[in-house]
Enzyme design. Structure first.
Site, mmCIF file in Angstrom:
data_model
loop_
_atom_site.group_PDB
_atom_site.id
_atom_site.type_symbol
_atom_site.label_atom_id
_atom_site.label_comp_id
_atom_site.label_asym_id
_atom_site.label_seq_id
_atom_site.Cartn_x
_atom_site.Cartn_y
_atom_site.Cartn_z
ATOM 1 C CE LYS A 116 -3.644 -0.449 2.687
ATOM 2 N NZ LYS A 116 -4.464 -0.883 3.849
ATOM 3 N NE ARG A 293 -9.370 -8.501 -1.444
ATOM 4 C CZ ARG A 293 -10.294 -7.795 -0.821
ATOM 5 N NH1 ARG A 293 -11.568 -7.930 -1.152
ATOM 6 N NH2 ARG A 293 -9.992 -6.933 0.137
#
Ligand code: ADP
Ligand code: ADP
Ligand code: MG
Length: 463
Positions: A116, A293
Site C-alpha cells: 500500500k 480481487r
C-alpha cells in the site's frame, strides 16, 4: 472459454463463483478443509477434493495442495475468491508457471498494488491524489515521529501489507506514537507476515467511497461506478450501498476517471476496486488502496449496473475482450447490502459461529441473498465470521432502505447470535437515513444503537 475452474476458497464466495461458472457452462472443482466437508459448495460442485485440516494455513492457504489438485483434476484455471490467496503475488506466479490461469491480475500487478505504501507512490506519479503521508515506509518509531511531525497530527499508522482493517492505529500526538507504532507493527507481522509500516494523515469524518473497475488484456479499462462503504466498525465494513448518495455527477466522473487511471498505472486486468476517502466537505478525494480481487460488496454494483462481475472475470481470464464500454455503463436505482456476521454485538462482537437450527432468508422483488448457510449446517469457527449478505435494490435510496428493513424483519436465524438486529437499528438511524454516515458514525453511535438491541432482546425474552 475456460473449461474447468478450481474454486480456491470457501463460504459464500465459493458458491458465488460456482454459480457464475455453471451459468457459463464451465465445470467446477471445489476444495475444502476437513471443517468444511458439509459445505454447500462441496455438494454443488462437479467435483470436490479435501485439501487438508481445518486451519487455513494447512488448507486454503496451502499453495502446493491447491496446485496439485488443480492439475490432477485437469483444471485450466483457478478462482481465488477474496481473502486467503487472492492477493498473493507469488501464488499468482505459481499458477502461471504451472499453466493454470489465475483468475485475477498478474503477479506483477498484484505486487505493484499490494504494497500500500509503494502503491501510493505509483498513484502520485499517475496523477491520482493520495492523502498526505510518509514518503514510502517508516522503519522505526523515530522515522514515524519525524513523518508525523511533517504531516501533522492526528495520523494513522498503517501496515503496507494490510487488509481487512487490521494493522491500523490512530495516533493523536507524539507521546502516543511509539506504543501505537509497536502495537500496529506487531499486529501487521502476526496478520500479514510483514511488519512494514507507513503513515497517513488522518482524514477527519471521511467517507469511504470505492470504484469498481474492469480491465481486459487488450488495454480496455472501465469503471462501474461507486459504492459507499462508510458504515464500518473498527475499519471493517458492515453496510454498503451503490451508488454513493454524496457524489455529484461531476465528482463521480472525476473519481471514476481517477480509478481508471489507477488501474492503468498498475497494468490491471480482471475485476478490481480502487478505494478512496472523500473528505467531510465532499470535495477532496484521496486514493487509499487498490484491492486486486473480487470484493465482498461487489453485489451492490451488480444490482445497479446489471453487470455480472464474476462472469466478467471468467470472460476476461478466458482471453475475451470486455463486451461493455464506459458509455454503456448506467447506474439504475439504489442497492444496499447488509453483511450478516456470526458475532455478538452485545459482547464486544465476539465471533460466535455454531450450528444453524433454524434459517429463513428474505425474498421478493429486488432482493438477493448470497450465503453458504442452510438449515442444520454448522459454521466452523476457524474462518471469517461473515455468513450471509442480504442485498436489496429499489428505484430510490429510501425505497431500498425500506426494502432492506423489511428483509431484516423476515430474516430469521436460530443457533447463534448475529449482527442483524444492529444493522436493523442502523437502517432507522436519522443520520443513515439522510445519507450522512461517515466512517466515524458506527463507532460513535454504537452504545446507543446497542441499547435498542439490548431492550429488544429483553422484550423478546419477556414475551
Ligand atoms: P476490504 O476490507 O479490504 O475492502 P473486504 O471487506 O472485501 O475487503 O474483505 C474481504 C475479506 O478478506 C474479508 O473477510 C477480510 O477480512 C479478508 N481480507 C481482506 N484483506 C485481507 C488480507 N490481506 N489478508 C487476509 N484477509 C484479508
Ligand atoms: P484495509 O486494507 O485494511 O482495507 P484501508 O487502507 O482500506 O485498509 O483502510 C481501511 C479503513 O480505514 C478505511 O475504509 C477508512 O475507514 C480508514 N482509513 C484508512 N486510511 C485513513 C485515513 N488516512 N484517514 C481516515 N481514515 C482512514
Ligand atoms: Mg480497504
Amino acid at each position: 472459454m475456460l473449461k474447468r475452474v478450481l474454486i480456491a476458497n470457501r463460504g459464500e464466495i465459493a458458491l458465488r463463483v460456482l454459480r457464475a461458472c455453471r451459468e457459463l457452462g464451465i465445470e467446477t472443482v471445489a476444495v475444502y478443509s476437513q471443517a468444511d466437508a458439509e459445505a454447500l459448495c462441496v455438494q454443488l460442485a462437479d467435483q470436490a477434493v479435501c485439501i487438508g485440516p481445518a486451519r487455513a494455513a494447512d488448507s486454503y492457504l496451502n499453495q502446493t495442495a491447491l496446485l496439485t489438485v488443480a492439475k490432477a483434476t485437469g483444471c485450466d484455471a483457478l478462482h481465488p475468491g477474496y481473502g486467503f490467496l487472492s492477493e498473493n503475488a507469488e501464488f499468482a506466479d505459481a499458477c502461471a508457471a504451472e499453466g493454470i490461469t489465475f483468475i485475477g491480475p498478474s503477479g506483477d500487478t498484484i505486487r505493484r498494488a499490494g504494497s500500500k505504501s509503494a502503491a501510493r507512490d505509483l498513484m502520485r506519479e499517475a496523477g491520482v491524489p493520495v492523502t498526505p503521508g510518509s514518503d514510502g515506509p517508516v522503519d522505526s518509531a523515530a522515522a514515524a515521529l519525524a513523518a508525523a511531525e511533517a504531516v501533522g497530527y492526528p495520523v494513522l499508522l498503517k501496515a503496507s501489507a494490510g487488509g481487512g482493517g487490521r494493522g491500523i492505529r490512530r495516533c493523536d500526538g507524539p507521546e502516543q506514537l511509539p506504543s501505537s507504532f509497536a502495537e500496529a507493527r506487531a499486529e501487521a507481522l502476526a496478520c500479514f507476515g510483514s511488519d512494514e509500516m507507513y503513515l497517513e494523515k488522518l482524514v477527519l469524518q471521511p467517507r469511504h467511497i470505492e470504484f469498481q473497475v474492469l480491465a481486459d488484456r487488450f488495454g480496455h479499462v472501465i469503471h462501474l461506478g461507486d459504492r459507499d462503504c462508510s458504515v464500518q466498525r473498527r475499519n471493517q465494513k458492515l453496510i454498503e450501498e451503490a451508488p454513493a448518495r454524496c457524489l455529484t455527477p461531476a465528482l463521480r466522473a472525476a473519481m471514476g476517471e481517477a480509478a481508471v487511471r489507477a488501474a492503468r498505472a498498475v497494468g490491471y486486468e480482471s475485476a478490481g476496486t480502487v478505494e478512496f476517502l472523500l473528505d467531510a466537505d465532499g470535495t477532496h478525494f484521496y486514493f487509499m488502496e487498490m484491492n486486486t480481487r473480487i470484493q465482498v460488496e461487489h453485489g451492490v454494483t451488480e444490482l445497479v449496473t446489471g453487470v455480472d462481475l464474476v462472469r466478467q472475470q471468467l470472460r476476461i481470464a478466458s482471453g475475451l475482450a470486455l463486451d461493455i464500454t464506459q458509455e454503456e455503463v448506467t447506474l439504475t436505482g439504489h442497492a444496499i447490502e447488509c453483511r450478516i456476521n456470526a458475532e455478538d454485538p452485545t459482547n464486544g462482537f465476539r465471533p460466535c459461529p455454531g450450528q444453524v437450527s433454524f434459517l429463513h432468508f428474505p425474498g421478493g422483488t429486488g432482493v438477493r441473498v448470497d450465503s453458504c448457510l442452510y438449515n442444520g449446517c454448522t459454521l466452523p469457527p476457524y474462518y471469517d465470521s461473515m455468513a450471509a449478505k442480504i442485498l436489496a435494490c429499489a428505484p430510490t435510496r429510501l425505497e431500498a432502505i425500506r426494502k432492506m428493513r423489511r428483509c431484516l424483519e423476515e430474516f430469521a436465524l436460530e443457533g447463534f447470535p448475529t449482527n442483524a438486529e444492529l444493522s436493523y437499528q442502523i437502517l432507522y438511524h436519522p443520520v443513515f437515513v439522510r445519507g450522512g454516515c461517515t466512517t466515524a458514525f458506527l463507532d460513535e453511535n454504537l452504545p446507543r444503537l446497542l441499547e435498542f438491541n439490548q431492550r429488544l432482546s429483553e422484550r423478546e425474552g419477556e414475551a
